[in-house]
Scaffold this active site. Sequence first.
Site, PDB file in Angstrom:
ATOM      1  N   PHE A 127      12.222  13.711  -5.397  1.00 36.41           N
ATOM      2  CA  PHE A 127      13.170  12.873  -4.531  1.00 36.41           C
ATOM      3  C   PHE A 127      14.624  13.577  -4.676  1.00 36.41           C
ATOM      4  CE2 PHE A 127      16.039   9.101  -3.955  1.00 36.41           C
ATOM      5  CZ  PHE A 127      15.687   8.840  -2.826  1.00 36.41           C
ATOM      6  N   ASP A 201       9.647   9.394 -13.410  1.00 37.24           N
ATOM      7  CA  ASP A 201      10.268   8.656 -12.500  1.00 37.24           C
ATOM      8  C   ASP A 201       9.165   7.682 -11.787  1.00 37.24           C
ATOM      9  OD1 ASP A 201      11.613   7.251 -10.409  1.00 37.24           O
ATOM     10  OD2 ASP A 201      13.041   8.972  -9.957  1.00 37.24           O
ATOM     11  N   TYR A 226      14.303  -2.278  -6.415  1.00 37.74           N
ATOM     12  CA  TYR A 226      14.421  -2.980  -5.285  1.00 37.74           C
ATOM     13  C   TYR A 226      13.500  -2.555  -4.524  1.00 37.74           C
ATOM     14  CZ  TYR A 226      17.047   1.639  -4.708  1.00 37.74           C
ATOM     15  OH  TYR A 226      17.537   2.931  -4.544  1.00 37.74           O
ATOM     16  N   ARG A 376       6.401   7.043   7.396  1.00 34.43           N
ATOM     17  CA  ARG A 376       6.141   6.536   6.114  1.00 34.43           C
ATOM     18  C   ARG A 376       5.722   4.859   6.484  1.00 34.43           C
ATOM     19  NH1 ARG A 376       9.624   7.009   0.706  1.00 34.43           N
ATOM     20  NH2 ARG A 376      10.691   5.283   1.950  1.00 34.43           N
TER      21      ARG A 376
HETATM   22  C1  LIG Z   1      14.436   5.149  -4.680  1.00 32.54           C
HETATM   23  C2  LIG Z   1      14.279   6.431  -5.672  1.00 32.54           C
HETATM   24  C3  LIG Z   1      15.525   6.796  -6.372  1.00 32.54           C
HETATM   25  C4  LIG Z   1      16.850   5.908  -6.038  1.00 32.54           C
HETATM   26  O1  LIG Z   1      17.665   6.223  -6.651  1.00 32.54           O
HETATM   27  P1  LIG Z   1      19.120   5.182  -6.686  1.00 32.54           P
HETATM   28  O2  LIG Z   1      19.948   5.907  -7.684  1.00 32.54           O
HETATM   29  O3  LIG Z   1      18.619   3.737  -6.951  1.00 32.54           O
HETATM   30  O4  LIG Z   1      19.658   5.246  -5.662  1.00 32.54           O
HETATM   31  C5  LIG Z   1      15.430   7.713  -7.163  1.00 32.54           C
HETATM   32  N1  LIG Z   1      14.307   8.355  -7.419  1.00 32.54           N
HETATM   33  C6  LIG Z   1      13.138   8.067  -6.641  1.00 32.54           C
HETATM   34  C7  LIG Z   1      12.166   8.710  -6.999  1.00 32.54           C
HETATM   35  C8  LIG Z   1      13.152   7.116  -5.821  1.00 32.54           C
HETATM   36  O5  LIG Z   1      12.103   6.939  -5.077  1.00 32.54           O
END
Ligand SMILES: *Cc1c(COP(=O)(O)O)cnc(C)c1O
Length: 416
Positions: A127, A201, A226, A376
């Site tokens: 990500f 993660d 979320y 997706r």
């Molecule tokens: C959704 C997601 C994030 C989101 O990061 P935020 O700091 O909440 O914006 C980070 N890493 C992964 C792998 C995600 O899927």
Amino acid sequence: MAAQGSLSRSRAVALDAGDPLAWTRDRFAWDAGEVVYLDGNSLGRPPRAALEAVAAAGLQWQERLVRGWDDWIERPRGVGDLLAETVLGAGEGQVLVCDSVTVNLFKLAAAAIHGRPGAIVCSADEFPTDRYVLAGLGRELRELRAASSETPTADEVARACAGGDVAVVCLSHVAYRSGGRADAPAITAAARAAGAIVLWDLSHSAGSVPVSLDAWGAELAVGCTYKYLCGGPGAPAFLYVRRDLQDRLRSPIQGWFGQRDQFAMGPAYEPAAGIERFAAGTPPILALAAIEPAIRLIAEAGMDAIAARRARLTDYAIELFDGWLEPIGMELATPRAADRRGAHVALRHPEAWRLCRALIERSRVVPDFRTPDIVRVGLAPLTTRFSDVWDGLAALRELLATGAYREVDAAPRRVT
Ligand SMILES: *Cc1c(COP(=O)(O)O)cnc(C)c1O
């Protein structure tokens, strides 16, 4: 495998009627004339109890004012313990709900490399925020290009760490684009054997697939609340630090909420004992109130039962894909084995962006687009019905077969 008539809508309705977790849907807030929502992997629906909890937290704010902090100060740890037990397979005192995934990833990755020479390894398809944060830490960043699915295997991680010059391996357990799921215990062990720490993660795993941080031998993890945890837009994230590592690691953000004797207001920073040293500043109390009801609902339904429903829903989506979409030019980007994927299915097509816009604008179906060519389809197990999967994919088939998607505006947008 598919029986005669198995692609009919009546079969989807029958699957809904017979599903042991069909009841969870009624715990959520719905609008009249609702869309077919297939994006619970980006933002989960609101549990009705969460909306009530936010209102109650507002009332508490009104009534108690600053005295509310006597209780509020325990919330990041309290919600963390609940999440640890219900969703993460972790004993108490190892999880804190605070900050965003981005900030937590920074704190834990920076803490892990401190005093530990070597490179950082991540997936080339990790990500973006994860890759950006890791790239900003001033170490060599090695991006693993996985051969098969888009999640690296334990062998690939072992090879990347073979020189003994890797400090930290940071990977998503479930990949945000392909939906592929990594073998967490095997990768954790492979990295440890080479002297590296793994930072998981769990953003796309928490609330969708079984997670057993303690049993995996995991050291560090972060994740989002979320998505499948339905905590609401911008809900604070979580972090996990295995108990025996806590006093050896220090947060790079020396905030007063991580200070040993916070209200002594002393001259110098001294980290608190335990998981609380990874807190930074004042926690968002209204947002924390919104997270707890969904975790309680997950406890009531059972995480294993939820994960099993996820497997049924994604199996069903793949069955419809095979029958309808593969013959007209779509490609499955998600692994076929249920235990090698999460709760979303990624469908590849060169016109994915216009297909997504057309689904939203013309079919009242909400998936999301991931660059460059992925539609997706998120099947949040607490809220998605088999008939929603049918309706969404039938609409996609129709747009693709008729070419009607070509009529929508293909202009780029800020949010996809
Ligand atoms: C959704 C997601 C994030 C989101 O990061 P935020 O700091 O909440 O914006 C980070 N890493 C992964 C792998 C995600 O899927």
